[in-house]
Design a protein around this motif. Structure first.
Motif, mmCIF file in Angstrom:
data_model
loop_
_atom_site.group_PDB
_atom_site.id
_atom_site.type_symbol
_atom_site.label_atom_id
_atom_site.label_comp_id
_atom_site.label_asym_id
_atom_site.label_seq_id
_atom_site.Cartn_x
_atom_site.Cartn_y
_atom_site.Cartn_z
ATOM 1 N N TRP A 192 0.737 -1.248 -0.058
ATOM 2 C CA TRP A 192 0.011 0.158 -0.070
ATOM 3 C C TRP A 192 0.808 1.297 0.052
ATOM 4 C CZ3 TRP A 192 -4.700 -0.833 -1.496
ATOM 5 C CH2 TRP A 192 -5.355 -1.956 -1.356
ATOM 6 N N GLU A 193 2.091 1.052 0.555
ATOM 7 C CA GLU A 193 2.865 2.219 0.473
ATOM 8 C C GLU A 193 3.018 2.626 -0.951
ATOM 9 O OE1 GLU A 193 6.293 1.989 3.124
ATOM 10 O OE2 GLU A 193 5.045 1.879 4.995
ATOM 11 N N ASP A 194 3.594 1.788 -1.716
ATOM 12 C CA ASP A 194 4.034 1.936 -3.225
ATOM 13 C C ASP A 194 2.744 2.419 -3.916
ATOM 14 O OD1 ASP A 194 6.610 1.072 -3.211
ATOM 15 O OD2 ASP A 194 6.180 -1.086 -2.918
ATOM 16 N N VAL A 195 1.668 1.805 -3.398
ATOM 17 C CA VAL A 195 0.378 2.433 -4.256
ATOM 18 C C VAL A 195 0.104 4.082 -3.831
ATOM 19 C CG1 VAL A 195 -2.273 2.542 -3.960
ATOM 20 C CG2 VAL A 195 -0.987 0.183 -3.996
ATOM 21 N N THR A 196 0.308 4.209 -2.663
ATOM 22 C CA THR A 196 0.271 5.903 -2.348
ATOM 23 C C THR A 196 1.461 6.654 -3.244
ATOM 24 O OG1 THR A 196 -0.342 5.249 -0.140
ATOM 25 C CG2 THR A 196 0.466 7.472 -0.419
ATOM 26 N N ARG A 197 2.683 5.966 -3.120
ATOM 27 C CA ARG A 197 3.970 6.712 -4.038
ATOM 28 C C ARG A 197 3.260 6.996 -5.340
ATOM 29 N NH1 ARG A 197 7.555 4.469 -7.093
ATOM 30 N NH2 ARG A 197 7.059 2.311 -6.220
ATOM 31 N N VAL A 198 2.487 5.716 -6.025
ATOM 32 C CA VAL A 198 2.360 5.973 -7.542
ATOM 33 C C VAL A 198 1.100 6.996 -7.796
ATOM 34 C CG1 VAL A 198 1.223 4.826 -9.312
ATOM 35 C CG2 VAL A 198 2.862 3.531 -8.009
ATOM 36 N N ARG A 199 0.287 7.053 -6.543
ATOM 37 C CA ARG A 199 -0.945 8.362 -6.825
ATOM 38 C C ARG A 199 -0.101 9.575 -6.550
ATOM 39 N NH1 ARG A 199 -5.919 4.649 -3.812
ATOM 40 N NH2 ARG A 199 -5.909 3.188 -5.594
ATOM 41 N N LYS A 200 0.467 9.547 -5.681
ATOM 42 C CA LYS A 200 1.414 10.981 -5.372
ATOM 43 C C LYS A 200 2.033 11.414 -6.788
ATOM 44 C CE LYS A 200 1.881 10.913 -0.513
ATOM 45 N NZ LYS A 200 2.793 10.744 0.771
ATOM 46 N N LEU A 201 2.835 10.266 -7.313
ATOM 47 C CA LEU A 201 3.637 10.524 -8.610
ATOM 48 C C LEU A 201 2.778 11.358 -9.692
ATOM 49 C CD1 LEU A 201 6.239 10.438 -10.168
ATOM 50 C CD2 LEU A 201 5.652 8.173 -10.667
ATOM 51 N N MET A 202 1.425 10.465 -9.970
ATOM 52 C CA MET A 202 0.375 10.935 -10.674
ATOM 53 C C MET A 202 0.287 12.487 -10.437
ATOM 54 S SD MET A 202 -2.025 7.743 -11.064
ATOM 55 C CE MET A 202 -3.193 8.380 -12.286
ATOM 56 N N LYS A 203 -0.077 12.516 -9.421
ATOM 57 C CA LYS A 203 -0.716 14.131 -9.101
ATOM 58 C C LYS A 203 0.471 14.940 -9.258
ATOM 59 C CE LYS A 203 -2.659 16.597 -5.163
ATOM 60 N NZ LYS A 203 -3.230 16.673 -3.835
ATOM 61 N N ALA A 204 1.587 14.862 -8.929
ATOM 62 C CA ALA A 204 2.584 15.632 -9.084
ATOM 63 C C ALA A 204 3.019 15.952 -10.573
ATOM 64 C CB ALA A 204 4.185 15.138 -8.568
ATOM 65 N N ARG A 205 2.736 14.840 -11.397
ATOM 66 C CA ARG A 205 2.871 15.164 -12.957
ATOM 67 C C ARG A 205 1.609 15.576 -13.847
ATOM 68 N NH1 ARG A 205 6.757 9.615 -14.404
ATOM 69 N NH2 ARG A 205 8.481 10.187 -13.288
ATOM 70 N N GLY A 206 0.661 15.725 -13.015
ATOM 71 C CA GLY A 206 -0.465 16.248 -13.550
ATOM 72 C C GLY A 206 -1.335 15.321 -14.347
ATOM 73 N N VAL A 207 -1.194 14.037 -13.987
ATOM 74 C CA VAL A 207 -1.943 12.972 -14.618
ATOM 75 C C VAL A 207 -3.168 12.497 -14.200
ATOM 76 C CG1 VAL A 207 -1.735 10.479 -15.390
ATOM 77 C CG2 VAL A 207 0.460 11.771 -15.344
ATOM 78 N N LYS A 208 -4.234 12.646 -14.928
ATOM 79 C CA LYS A 208 -5.557 12.490 -14.203
ATOM 80 C C LYS A 208 -6.288 11.244 -14.730
ATOM 81 C CE LYS A 208 -6.714 17.269 -13.704
ATOM 82 N NZ LYS A 208 -7.672 18.438 -14.167
ATOM 83 N N LYS A 209 -6.859 10.528 -13.794
ATOM 84 C CA LYS A 209 -7.406 9.130 -14.317
ATOM 85 C C LYS A 209 -8.340 9.157 -15.140
ATOM 86 C CE LYS A 209 -9.310 4.839 -11.923
ATOM 87 N NZ LYS A 209 -9.814 4.256 -10.778
ATOM 88 N N THR A 210 -8.439 8.601 -16.265
ATOM 89 C CA THR A 210 -9.624 8.521 -17.088
ATOM 90 C C THR A 210 -10.838 7.639 -16.435
ATOM 91 O OG1 THR A 210 -7.786 8.435 -19.013
ATOM 92 C CG2 THR A 210 -10.276 7.870 -19.457
ATOM 93 N N SER A 211 -11.955 8.226 -16.525
ATOM 94 C CA SER A 211 -13.153 7.819 -16.043
ATOM 95 C C SER A 211 -13.775 6.717 -16.982
ATOM 96 C CB SER A 211 -14.273 8.694 -15.884
ATOM 97 O OG SER A 211 -14.134 9.747 -15.275
#
Length: 588
Positions: free
Chosen positions: A434-453
């Motif tokens: 789960w720590e790696d899950v959080t890291r990936v999501r933070k990385l997405m946010k930092a790079r401005g990557v938004k999840k496609t619905s």
């Protein structure tokens, strides 16, 4: 460039050169040499062939230098400027044509219809709606409002730029319209997903004494294939048969592709069978690709054998279809044989799409390390699709180490593609990291990557497209849709269905997970379809993401309960659910 010899014949220029050598420059450097010679000999710069100046400077990205020459030229003839505009509009940098047009206007040169056509061509290449609208005003002001060629170009520009309201306003005001006009509007409507509007316009064509031609038929069928608009495709097919296109090879090939992409392989096969004696490599390839996308690998391979017996030489598309067929059914040995054969037996150099199929084939089959080695030995640079295929295999077979290597490449090649980050996050979640899950999501946010619905679409007989997203409560029939789903759940549970909540990779309560998975978009779309279509009707759905395992299990049961065939076209392939089974054989 050789020295310019003297000229003793031309009264308009010094006696130090011959006029025909003024055209002997092919680069900005040679032009500058010639220009310097003219200055040195006190010759007028107007003797330079301005259209070639424009063309050469555009290729060399030296357009400011060309503008310098135009500004000092005494030649203000519209035809000369038009020649320059045409060279620029048809070149690699059409923006220079727009710049030259404004210079032409400030020079006091009056544009004509040809000027406008070249500028509109540049605006289309650039998708420059701002200058396009300005030019539309110029066209009207100069009295070219009845010029059908220009009006069609403006109409096409508006459509390409998504300005359909302006396009329809112009269409309705046009004093005359030809088949090109109608083709343009119908095609642009379909590109925007307006199946209902396109269908309505197509029906109006005969009423206005406009006969749809081959371009109309092929364009509309191709758009129907992309949109999965089967009903409109069938109407166009009926029209084409009545209008003499039944034996038209191009139309027939497009029909095969349309029916296959709309999930109607039976109709595709019928068109293919009726082409006996007229089939081309495109006919065979379209049918093979269609069979592959529906998971009917053995039929695709058998058809390839028939193709060879027919004496038709395969092309690159044929092998893409064959490799897809092997990948979708796990036929590793057959896939390897086809990949070798295409070069050895037919002299076809594998393209990036063939390598992508091989990586997909190996990865799906669990040979992810071999797939990685295959990538590293590729003679061409792997792109995001290649590494994405490996990442997908890593998800299926839980290879975290290779997944991390794949994502390193993908973060460079396709850094804004949210799908890759989501896959890696899910791999970590399944492993409890789960720590790696959080890291990936933070990385997405930092790079401005938004999840496609995720969304699913279904089109009813009236041509109206209904779109659903997960948990969608905005549809007018939402209450009835949820009630229908609840009824289906009861029936499915009697047949052993249990919601696969392990797919919900969120730290929430089990009850919330069940509710979350019950509201997936394809489940809502199917429930809507059951409510709004006659009994026995096939339900056809388009989905932008991969069908999840729980939806796949549920749709098999719903097909059996309802006695319906349910066809889902997801991001990768078709799933045809019938009598409790899926055409993919649960391998996808």
């Amino acid at each position: 460039m050789p020295p310019l010899p003297p000229d003793t014949n031309s009264p308009a220029a010094p006696k130090s050169y011959t006029p025909h050598l003024l055209h002997k420059f092919d680069s900005p450097a040679e032009l500058k040499q010639l220009h310097a010679h003219l200055v040195k000999t006190n010759a007028s710069i107007s003797v330079l062939p301005l259209p070639k100046v424009a063309s050469v400077c555009s290729r060399g990205r030296c357009f400011p230098y060309a503008q310098h020459i135009f500004a000092r030229s005494d030649n203000h003839d519209t035809s000369v400027w038009n020649s320059c505009l045409r060279a620029l509009a048809e070149g690699d940098h059409p923006i220079d044509a727009v710049s030259l047009f404004y210079q032409m206007r400030t020079s006091g040169v009056l544009p004509d219809a040809f000027t406008c056509s070249f500028l509109l061509k540049a605006c289309v290449s650039l998708l420059d709606i701002a200058n396009g609208k300005i030019l539309h005003g110029v066209v009207e002001k100069l009295g070219f409002g009845s010029n059908l060629f220009l009006q069609n170009m403006i109409l096409n520009l508006y459509g390409l730029c998504g300005e359909m309201a302006d396009a329809m306003l112009l269409f309705d005001k046009m004093p005359q319209r030809d088949v090109v006009t109608w083709n343009t509007v119908i095609t642009q409507m379909l590109k925007r997903g307006d199946i209902e509007g396109a269908s309505r316009l197509f029906s109006r064509m005969p009423e206005r004494n406009i006969r749809p031609n081959q371009v109309t038929v092929v364009s509309v069928l191709a758009a129907c294939a992309d949109l999965c608009a089967l009903d409109l495709g069938k109407r166009v097919h009926e029209y084409s048969n009545r209008s003499g296109f039944k034996n038209n090879v191009l139309v027939c090939n497009t029909l095969i592709d349309m029916y296959a992409k709309c999930g109607s392989l039976e109709e595709a096969s019928r068109v293919f069978d009726e082409m006996e004696g007229k089939r081309t490599v495109f006919s065979w390839s379209a049918m093979i690709v269609g069979l592959a996308a529906h998971g009917r690998a053995q039929e695709a391979l058998s058809l390839f054998s028939s193709m060879l017996q027919d004496g038709t030489e395969p092309n690159g598309v044929t092998f893409v279809g064959l490799l897809h067929a092997c990948a979708h059914m796990g036929l590793v040995d057959e896939g390897r044989a086809f990949f070798t054969s295409m070069t050895r037996d037919y002299g076809i150099t594998p393209g990036i799409e063939h390598y992508g199929c091989m990586v997909d084939l190996l990865s799906r089959a669990g040979l992810v390390k071999e797939a990685y080695e295959f990538i590293m030995e590729m003679p061409i640079k792997p792109n995001g699709i290649i590494w994405g295929a490996l990442l997908g295999g890593c998800r299926l077979h839980k290879d975290i180490k290779l997944a991390e290597q794949a994502i390193q490449h993908l973060s460079v090649l396709d850094p804004l593609n949210d799908g890759y980050y989501i896959v890696l996050s899910n791999i970590y979640a399944e492993a409890g990291r789960w720590e790696d899950v959080t890291r990936v999501r933070k990385l997405m946010k930092a790079r401005g990557v938004k999840k496609t619905s995720g969304w699913s679409k279904i089109t009813l007989d009236d041509g109206i497209v209904h779109e659903f997203v997960a948990g969608d409560e905005s549809h007018p029939q939402a209450e009835g849709i949820f009630r229908k789903w609840d009824e289906l759940v009861v029936e499915m549970m009697l047949r052993g269905y249990v919601a696969n909540t392990s797919l919900v990779l969120l730290d929430i309560e089990e009850e919330q997970k069940v509710k979350f998975i019950y509201r997936h978009s394809e489940k809502l779309a199917v429930s809507f379809g059951l409510l709004n279509t006659p009994a026995g009707t096939t339900i056809r759905i388009i989905k932008n993401l991969r069908v999840c395992e729980d939806c796949h299990s549920a749709l098999k049961l719903i097909a059996a309960i309802s006695g319906r065939e349910i066809v889902v076209r997801d991001r990768n392939r078709f799933h045809c659910f019938k009598d409790g089974c899926c055409s993919c054989g649960d391998y996808w």
